[in-house]
Design a protein around this motif. Structure first.
Motif, mmCIF file in Angstrom:
data_model
loop_
_atom_site.group_PDB
_atom_site.id
_atom_site.type_symbol
_atom_site.label_atom_id
_atom_site.label_comp_id
_atom_site.label_asym_id
_atom_site.label_seq_id
_atom_site.Cartn_x
_atom_site.Cartn_y
_atom_site.Cartn_z
ATOM 1 N N ALA A 1 0.883 -1.110 -0.002
ATOM 2 C CA ALA A 1 0.015 -0.033 -0.031
ATOM 3 C C ALA A 1 0.783 1.319 0.035
ATOM 4 O O ALA A 1 1.862 1.292 0.880
ATOM 5 N N GLY A 2 0.395 2.241 -0.619
ATOM 6 C CA GLY A 2 1.073 3.420 -0.798
ATOM 7 C C GLY A 2 1.971 3.611 -1.990
ATOM 8 O O GLY A 2 2.541 2.612 -2.484
ATOM 9 N N LEU A 3 2.206 4.913 -2.531
ATOM 10 C CA LEU A 3 3.001 5.011 -3.665
ATOM 11 C C LEU A 3 3.908 5.953 -3.520
ATOM 12 O O LEU A 3 3.510 6.768 -3.301
ATOM 13 N N ALA A 4 5.402 5.831 -3.513
ATOM 14 C CA ALA A 4 6.153 6.772 -3.332
ATOM 15 C C ALA A 4 6.365 8.049 -4.315
ATOM 16 O O ALA A 4 6.252 7.807 -5.522
ATOM 17 N N ALA A 5 6.478 8.935 -3.667
ATOM 18 C CA ALA A 5 6.507 10.343 -4.640
ATOM 19 C C ALA A 5 8.022 10.148 -5.565
ATOM 20 O O ALA A 5 9.009 9.993 -4.897
ATOM 21 N N LEU A 6 7.860 10.592 -6.668
ATOM 22 C CA LEU A 6 9.015 10.526 -7.380
ATOM 23 C C LEU A 6 9.866 11.804 -7.332
ATOM 24 O O LEU A 6 11.039 11.346 -6.990
ATOM 25 N N PRO A 7 9.674 12.959 -7.051
ATOM 26 C CA PRO A 7 10.591 13.913 -7.273
ATOM 27 C C PRO A 7 11.216 13.828 -5.599
ATOM 28 O O PRO A 7 10.401 13.631 -4.741
ATOM 29 N N LEU B 1 7.865 -3.018 0.492
ATOM 30 C CA LEU B 1 8.482 -2.566 -0.870
ATOM 31 C C LEU B 1 9.211 -1.240 -0.837
ATOM 32 O O LEU B 1 8.816 -0.445 -0.009
ATOM 33 N N ALA B 2 10.290 -1.061 -1.478
ATOM 34 C CA ALA B 2 10.974 -0.006 -1.805
ATOM 35 C C ALA B 2 11.219 0.219 -3.300
ATOM 36 O O ALA B 2 10.856 -0.416 -4.149
ATOM 37 N N GLY B 3 12.590 0.940 -3.467
ATOM 38 C CA GLY B 3 12.837 0.733 -4.803
ATOM 39 C C GLY B 3 14.333 0.748 -5.019
ATOM 40 O O GLY B 3 15.203 0.742 -3.787
ATOM 41 N N LEU B 4 14.939 0.721 -6.140
ATOM 42 C CA LEU B 4 16.285 0.335 -6.538
ATOM 43 C C LEU B 4 17.320 1.260 -5.740
ATOM 44 O O LEU B 4 18.361 0.977 -5.263
ATOM 45 N N GLY B 5 16.725 2.448 -5.333
ATOM 46 C CA GLY B 5 17.795 3.610 -4.908
ATOM 47 C C GLY B 5 18.024 3.388 -3.630
ATOM 48 O O GLY B 5 19.183 4.076 -3.180
ATOM 49 N N VAL B 6 17.481 2.634 -2.816
ATOM 50 C CA VAL B 6 17.694 2.269 -1.324
ATOM 51 C C VAL B 6 19.005 1.288 -1.366
ATOM 52 O O VAL B 6 19.673 0.975 -0.164
ATOM 53 N N LEU B 7 19.321 0.440 -2.558
ATOM 54 C CA LEU B 7 20.447 -0.541 -2.433
ATOM 55 C C LEU B 7 21.821 0.286 -2.675
ATOM 56 O O LEU B 7 21.861 1.360 -3.055
ATOM 57 N N TYR B 8 22.918 -0.309 -2.054
ATOM 58 C CA TYR B 8 24.075 0.228 -2.207
ATOM 59 C C TYR B 8 24.934 0.304 -3.651
ATOM 60 O O TYR B 8 24.736 -0.729 -4.257
#
Ligand SMILES: NC(=O)c1ccc[n+]([C@@H]2O[C@H](COP(=O)([O-])OP(=O)(O)OC[C@H]3O[C@@H](n4cnc5c(N)ncnc54)[C@H](OP(=O)(O)O)[C@@H]3O)[C@@H](O)[C@H]2O)c1
Length: 254
Positions: free
Chosen positions: A78-84, A118-125
């Motif tokens: 649930a919930g969708l992260a803001a892009l900018p 769920l998160a996105g690619l950006g939190v990977l190192y």
């Protein structure tokens, strides 16, 4: 397992309903509108699940749903992260509420619950460093706060994993049980993206790593069905190799 699926009406959520049933789990769908969920699923699938209506910013109703149905695991889509980088969404409030509910339900049942977030690619190192990819491509930054929240939990409160896909596209608009993956299974890696392609370009001052991240990001597109299948397969075993970590995924069949 008996799984509380929060956000079952979303793009990933409806595919998770099908994937979880296919992998032999019982599904309790937590949604704002049962009518909407019913309209998105074939009747044969809808009748195999239990539906609870509620708002995912309300920890008490999530906790009650977990305990009333005796769920062993929770998946939150649930919930969708803001892009900018300056954007705001309801995702951090939802994430916080779900974490609180899952933690408290674990205390009540005297055993931490298994939970996928769920998160996105950006939190990977960036491979070989302890710098997140989102330091070089600053989008969907709300996921960083959510990861920080999970990492700040005391040990043995939630048996969590954080799936960090790049863009997910649909294989099909039809939801069927059993599911049939048109693409292969995902290749996964803890903390850093699997099969990263590094380049000398990273040494260009200021913009080098940003360029490498941007070109790599395109390679990490996966399908919603692949990610749903990945989570549902993982929940088949009591012990997950992905406990307490971020998880990067790539489509190995490409
Ligand atoms: N899609 C991608 O390519 C992608 C890539 C990387 C990461 N992610 C992350 O993966 C997650 C799932 O993505 P998605 O594409 O499936 O998102 P989505 O289609 O926008 O689904 C979001 C879901 O959240 C539910 N929701 C929102 N606010 C709620 C609330 N207050 N209470 C209960 N439910 C609420 C929505 O319910 P309603 O139907 O009631 O609105 C919907 O079911 C998101 O966190 C996203 O940031 C997505």
């Amino acid at each position: 397992m008996k799984v509380l699926l929060i956000g079952a009406t979303g793009n990933l959520g409806i595919r998770l309903v099908a994937a979880l049933l296919t992998h032999g789990h019982s599904v309790v769908a937590f949604v704002r509108s049962s009518n909407k969920l019913e309209s998105l699923l074939p009747a044969s699938v809808y009748h195999q699940i239990t539906v609870v209506q509620g708002d995912a910013t309300d920890p008490d109703s999530i906790k009650r749903a977990i305990l009333d149905a005796s769920c062993d695991a929770v998946v939150n889509t649930a919930g969708l992260a803001a892009l900018p980088p300056w954007g705001h969404s309801e995702l951090p409030a939802i994430f916080h509420a779900v974490v609180d509910a899952v933690r408290e339900a674990g205390v009540d049942r005297k055993k931490p619950l298994r939970a996928w977030f769920l998160a996105g690619l950006g939190v990977l190192y960036y491979p070989g460093s302890e710098s997140m990819l989102s330091n070089y491509l600053p989008v969907y930054l709300e996921h960083r706060r959510n990861l920080h929240l999970l990492k700040s939990l005391p040990p043995n409160t939630i048996d969590w994993s954080l799936l960090c896909p790049s863009v997910m596209t649909p294989e099909s608009s039809e939801v069927t049980v059993p599911t049939q993956l048109l693409h292969g299974k995902l290749i996964a890696n803890a903390a850093t993206p699997p099969s990263w392609k590094d380049s000398w370009i990273k040494h260009i001052p200021l913009i080098g790593k940003t360029l490498v991240c941007a070109t790599n990001a395109l390679r990490y597109e996966t399908t919603l069905e692949q990610n749903a299948d990945f989570i549902a397969s993982d929940l088949e075993s009591d012990e997950s190799p992905w406990s307490g970590t971020t998880v990067g995924v790539i489509d190995g069949s490409k």
